[in-house]
Design an enzyme around this catalytic site. Structure first.
Site, short mmCIF file in Angstrom:
data_model
loop_
_atom_site.label_atom_id
_atom_site.label_comp_id
_atom_site.label_asym_id
_atom_site.label_seq_id
_atom_site.Cartn_x
_atom_site.Cartn_y
_atom_site.Cartn_z
N LYS A 15 -32.18 74.57 45.40
CA LYS A 15 -32.16 73.25 44.77
C LYS A 15 -31.13 73.19 43.63
CE LYS A 15 -36.53 73.53 43.60
NZ LYS A 15 -36.81 74.90 44.12
N ARG A 90 -43.31 67.75 41.36
CA ARG A 90 -43.91 68.95 41.93
C ARG A 90 -45.38 68.75 42.25
NH1 ARG A 90 -40.18 72.97 39.61
NH2 ARG A 90 -40.55 75.02 40.49
N ARG A 129 -31.01 86.51 41.64
CA ARG A 129 -30.44 85.35 40.94
C ARG A 129 -30.10 85.66 39.48
NH1 ARG A 129 -33.70 79.81 41.15
NH2 ARG A 129 -35.48 81.02 40.44
N ARG A 163 -34.00 85.25 34.69
CA ARG A 163 -35.25 84.64 34.25
C ARG A 163 -36.41 85.63 34.27
NH1 ARG A 163 -35.52 79.28 37.83
NH2 ARG A 163 -37.73 79.76 37.62
N ARG A 174 -45.69 81.67 42.37
CA ARG A 174 -45.00 80.38 42.40
C ARG A 174 -45.04 79.78 43.80
NH1 ARG A 174 -39.82 82.68 39.79
NH2 ARG A 174 -38.79 80.76 40.45
P1 ADP Z 1 -33.90 76.98 43.37
O1 ADP Z 1 -33.24 76.11 42.32
O2 ADP Z 1 -34.37 76.21 44.56
O3 ADP Z 1 -34.97 77.86 42.80
P2 ADP Z 1 -31.30 78.40 43.40
O4 ADP Z 1 -30.33 77.31 43.69
O5 ADP Z 1 -31.38 78.90 42.02
O6 ADP Z 1 -32.77 77.97 43.93
O7 ADP Z 1 -31.01 79.61 44.41
C1 ADP Z 1 -31.69 80.85 44.29
C2 ADP Z 1 -30.69 82.00 44.47
O8 ADP Z 1 -30.25 82.04 45.83
C3 ADP Z 1 -29.45 81.86 43.61
O9 ADP Z 1 -29.09 83.16 43.11
C4 ADP Z 1 -28.38 81.33 44.56
O10 ADP Z 1 -27.09 81.84 44.23
C5 ADP Z 1 -28.83 81.84 45.92
N1 ADP Z 1 -28.62 80.86 46.99
C6 ADP Z 1 -28.73 79.51 46.91
N2 ADP Z 1 -28.45 78.92 48.10
C7 ADP Z 1 -28.19 79.93 48.97
C8 ADP Z 1 -27.82 79.98 50.36
N3 ADP Z 1 -27.70 78.85 51.09
N4 ADP Z 1 -27.63 81.20 50.90
C9 ADP Z 1 -27.77 82.33 50.16
N5 ADP Z 1 -28.10 82.36 48.86
C10 ADP Z 1 -28.31 81.18 48.25
P1 ADP Z 2 -37.80 77.38 40.79
O1 ADP Z 2 -36.60 78.23 40.71
O2 ADP Z 2 -39.05 78.07 41.18
O3 ADP Z 2 -37.61 76.15 41.59
P2 ADP Z 2 -37.92 76.01 38.16
O4 ADP Z 2 -36.83 76.46 37.28
O5 ADP Z 2 -37.79 74.66 38.80
O6 ADP Z 2 -38.18 77.11 39.26
O7 ADP Z 2 -39.31 76.04 37.38
C1 ADP Z 2 -39.72 77.18 36.66
C2 ADP Z 2 -41.14 76.96 36.14
O8 ADP Z 2 -41.17 75.82 35.26
C3 ADP Z 2 -42.19 76.66 37.21
O9 ADP Z 2 -42.71 77.84 37.79
C4 ADP Z 2 -43.23 75.89 36.39
O10 ADP Z 2 -44.02 76.76 35.58
C5 ADP Z 2 -42.37 75.07 35.43
N1 ADP Z 2 -42.02 73.75 35.99
C6 ADP Z 2 -40.76 73.29 36.30
N2 ADP Z 2 -40.80 72.05 36.79
C7 ADP Z 2 -42.11 71.69 36.80
C8 ADP Z 2 -42.81 70.51 37.20
N3 ADP Z 2 -42.16 69.44 37.72
N4 ADP Z 2 -44.16 70.50 37.06
C9 ADP Z 2 -44.83 71.54 36.55
N5 ADP Z 2 -44.23 72.68 36.16
C10 ADP Z 2 -42.89 72.76 36.27
#
Ligand code: ADP
Ligand code: ADP
Ligand code: ZN
Length: 223
Positions: A15, A90, A129, A163, A174
């Site tokens: 995302k 969420r 990541r 993180r 999660r």
């Molecule tokens: P989210 O925001 O959904 O938690 P991220 O965008 O942070 O996910 O992606 C998680 C990790 O996976 C990051 O280190 C990113 O560089 C990697 N990543 C994201 N998209 C892809 C993909 N299509 N293929 C392989 N690795 C990916």
């Molecule tokens: P991910 O990489 O898992 O998509 P985020 O960076 O979006 O993680 O979120 C990290 C943490 O922040 C979540 O595990 C949760 O504790 C909190 N969080 C983020 N967005 C929300 C939301 N919309 N509602 C509740 N908790 C949230």
């Protein structure tokens, strides 16, 4: 006309990576509630103090905090052309609140896109990541290393952060939260005819191309 895009998918689905690309492509602002909460924790605000332990445990922070946060943020000038919601909503109450909020601004959720992934891949994605400490650019040890080791492609800085919640144990918690509380918003949006799925297992450029195909090109002046 503003355009609002919701990106859905479990932790590690891509995302944040894709939201940053769409931000640049469409002139929208990425609203990552995870980033906002981490900033609040780092700043030691009242919200940050409430959220810290919850985030470390891999649980969801209270709806009321998140809804207030998004409501404030949408009122800021840089969000007037629209937003890419990354990590929000969420829960079903958050999705309902977002609809109400946007309607009150004369807007709507235009696209809801689920990044569909194979869960077996998520632990590896998340444990590899890291992000640039200065500019927030995202990287992965294996899938997206900086072009020059140790130097951020985007800004040239050499400090990176990982993180605290990106460890295998917390990721499993999660994911359980995702299934229990976030997955129910898929039928919420499906029932409103707004949900599209994109294969999040494809390589990053392919995923971006598919997202652009869903969102389409904005008419001139639209942004
Ligand atoms: P989210 O925001 O959904 O938690 P991220 O965008 O942070 O996910 O992606 C998680 C990790 O996976 C990051 O280190 C990113 O560089 C990697 N990543 C994201 N998209 C892809 C993909 N299509 N293929 C392989 N690795 C990916
Ligand atoms: P991910 O990489 O898992 O998509 P985020 O960076 O979006 O993680 O979120 C990290 C943490 O922040 C979540 O595990 C949760 O504790 C909190 N969080 C983020 N967005 C929300 C939301 N919309 N509602 C509740 N908790 C949230
Ligand atoms: Zn950087």
């Amino acid at each position: 006309m503003a355009i609002n895009i919701v990106l859905l998918g479990p932790p590690g689905a891509g995302k944040g990576t894709q939201a940053k690309r769409l931000e640049a492509r469409y002139g929208l602002v990425q609203l990552s509630t995870g980033d906002m909460l981490r900033a609040a924790v780092a700043a030691g605000t009242a919200t940050g103090l409430r959220a810290k332990a919850v985030m470390e445990a891999g649980k969801l922070v209270d709806d009321e905090i998140l809804i207030a946060m998004i409501s404030d943020r949408l009122g800021q000038a840089d969000a007037r052309r629209g937003a890419i919601f990354d990590g929000f909503p969420r829960t079903v109450p958050q999705a309902e609140a977002l609809d109400r909020l946007l309607v009150s601004m004369g807007r709507r959720v235009d696209h809801v896109i689920e990044l569909q992934v194979d869960e077996a891949a998520l632990v590896e994605r998340i444990s590899g990541r890291f992000t640039c400490k200065s500019c927030g650019a995202g990287y992965h040890d294996r899938f997206q290393p900086p072009r020059v080791a140790g130097i951020c492609d985007a800004c040239g800085a050499s400090e990176f952060v990982r993180r605290a919640d990106d460890n295998a144990d917390t990721v499993r918690r999660r994911l359980a939260e995702y299934h229990a509380k976030t997955a129910p918003i898929l039928p919420y949006y499906r029932a409103r005819g707004r949900l599209r799925g994109v294969d999040g297992m494809a390589d990053m450029d392919r995923v971006t191309a598919e997202l652009e195909a869903v969102v389409g090109s904005l008419p001139p002046g639209a942004a």
